[in-house]
Design a protein around this motif. Sequence first.
Motif, PDB file in Angstrom:
ATOM      1  N   ASP A 211       0.855  -1.182   0.000  1.00  0.00           N
ATOM      2  CA  ASP A 211       0.000   0.000   0.000  1.00  0.00           C
ATOM      3  C   ASP A 211       0.890   1.230   0.000  1.00  0.00           C
ATOM      4  N   LEU A 212       1.048   1.835  -1.169  1.00  0.00           N
ATOM      5  CA  LEU A 212       1.870   3.034  -1.326  1.00  0.00           C
ATOM      6  C   LEU A 212       0.996   4.254  -1.604  1.00  0.00           C
ATOM      7  N   THR A 213      -0.241   4.190  -1.160  1.00  0.00           N
ATOM      8  CA  THR A 213      -1.168   5.296  -1.369  1.00  0.00           C
ATOM      9  C   THR A 213      -0.578   6.589  -0.817  1.00  0.00           C
ATOM     10  N   GLY A 214      -0.492   7.581  -1.660  1.00  0.00           N
ATOM     11  CA  GLY A 214      -0.005   8.890  -1.228  1.00  0.00           C
ATOM     12  C   GLY A 214       1.454   8.929  -0.841  1.00  0.00           C
ATOM     13  N   ALA A 215       2.213   7.901  -1.131  1.00  0.00           N
ATOM     14  CA  ALA A 215       3.629   7.864  -0.746  1.00  0.00           C
ATOM     15  C   ALA A 215       4.448   8.842  -1.579  1.00  0.00           C
ATOM     16  N   ASP A 216       5.515   9.341  -0.969  1.00  0.00           N
ATOM     17  CA  ASP A 216       6.436  10.243  -1.660  1.00  0.00           C
ATOM     18  C   ASP A 216       7.591   9.405  -2.186  1.00  0.00           C
ATOM     19  N   LEU A 217       7.579   9.122  -3.488  1.00  0.00           N
ATOM     20  CA  LEU A 217       8.613   8.324  -4.126  1.00  0.00           C
ATOM     21  C   LEU A 217       9.460   9.170  -5.070  1.00  0.00           C
ATOM     22  N   ARG A 218       9.417  10.478  -4.901  1.00  0.00           N
ATOM     23  CA  ARG A 218      10.145  11.363  -5.802  1.00  0.00           C
ATOM     24  C   ARG A 218      11.643  11.030  -5.787  1.00  0.00           C
ATOM     25  N   GLY A 219      12.176  10.827  -6.988  1.00  0.00           N
ATOM     26  CA  GLY A 219      13.601  10.575  -7.110  1.00  0.00           C
ATOM     27  C   GLY A 219      14.072   9.230  -6.605  1.00  0.00           C
ATOM     28  N   ALA A 220      13.147   8.344  -6.248  1.00  0.00           N
ATOM     29  CA  ALA A 220      13.541   7.021  -5.756  1.00  0.00           C
ATOM     30  C   ALA A 220      14.068   6.158  -6.896  1.00  0.00           C
ATOM     31  N   ASP A 221      14.945   5.212  -6.564  1.00  0.00           N
ATOM     32  CA  ASP A 221      15.479   4.267  -7.546  1.00  0.00           C
ATOM     33  C   ASP A 221      14.620   3.008  -7.484  1.00  0.00           C
ATOM     34  N   LEU A 222      13.907   2.723  -8.577  1.00  0.00           N
ATOM     35  CA  LEU A 222      12.997   1.580  -8.607  1.00  0.00           C
ATOM     36  C   LEU A 222      13.444   0.501  -9.588  1.00  0.00           C
ATOM     37  N   ILE A 223      14.718   0.494  -9.951  1.00  0.00           N
ATOM     38  CA  ILE A 223      15.176  -0.490 -10.913  1.00  0.00           C
ATOM     39  C   ILE A 223      14.964  -1.910 -10.362  1.00  0.00           C
ATOM     40  N   GLY A 224      14.252  -2.715 -11.132  1.00  0.00           N
ATOM     41  CA  GLY A 224      14.028  -4.099 -10.738  1.00  0.00           C
ATOM     42  C   GLY A 224      13.035  -4.311  -9.621  1.00  0.00           C
ATOM     43  N   ALA A 225      12.407  -3.265  -9.102  1.00  0.00           N
ATOM     44  CA  ALA A 225      11.431  -3.432  -8.025  1.00  0.00           C
ATOM     45  C   ALA A 225      10.175  -4.114  -8.560  1.00  0.00           C
TER      46      ALA A 225
END
Length: 271
Positions: A211-225
């Motif tokens: 549950d990532l509702t409203g999460a702040d993921l700005r600039g996060a590295d999501l490679i392979g997630a």
Amino acid sequence: MDEHPADLRGDCEQCVGLCCVALRFAASADFAIDKDAGQPCPELRPDNRCGIHTELRQRGFGGCTVYDCFGAGQKVSQVTFAGRDWRTASRAHARLMFDVFPVVRQLHELLVYLTEAVALPAAGPVRAELRGALDRTERLTRGTPAELGALDVGAHREEVNVLLLRTSELARSGAKGRKKDRRGADLFGARLKGADLNRASLRGACLIAADLTGADLRGADLIGADLRDADLTDADLTGVLFLTQPQVNAARGSAGTRLPASVTRPAHWTA
């Protein structure tokens, strides 16, 4: 700059249905049937189109709707094998085509990441190395069937990953406070509503059904997630690093989800 050029997006019109033949399916929530590698999907038509394309989710083939070959299908069909069709090729030739397709798919995925990395303002210290890796990877994709079949693509991925990791660190270096390192974390079903994951490393993290509702993921590295069934409703993914269309397609979201320009909002997301 368009981080993902047109030739790094799948073009089914120029492919001979390779993803529907070369790959193995296991009956699951994503696929309604078992299918061995090299065996055509029973829904594949003679014209290389899917017979249930508009009903894939309803018919239990949701995995097909999130898949993207990153342009490997048309490269293998039109360049590597010069327009040959596996249906009319010899058995050995068809088998080689099926073996080469996943290799080129991995190389094209690396091209997507490297193209994005080269364009990042923070990549200055490693930009020359990134360009070199981009050129080498592109050359590998144009190898002969025999060369591609013999390629140790895993070793090449490891070399490129060192550069991508350094690029990620440079791009996320401005994060306030302690860097959030959740690489490879098991966050299956995690309750992360409204979480501050700004510039966090989520490389290879399992975020299935999180549950990532409203999460702040700005600039996060999501490679392979793994974002399968993750809820990104109203989450902010502005400037996120190395996010691919298949990851977005596999997640859930809304009109309030803020996405980078490199990906398209999936049609199945809620309004």
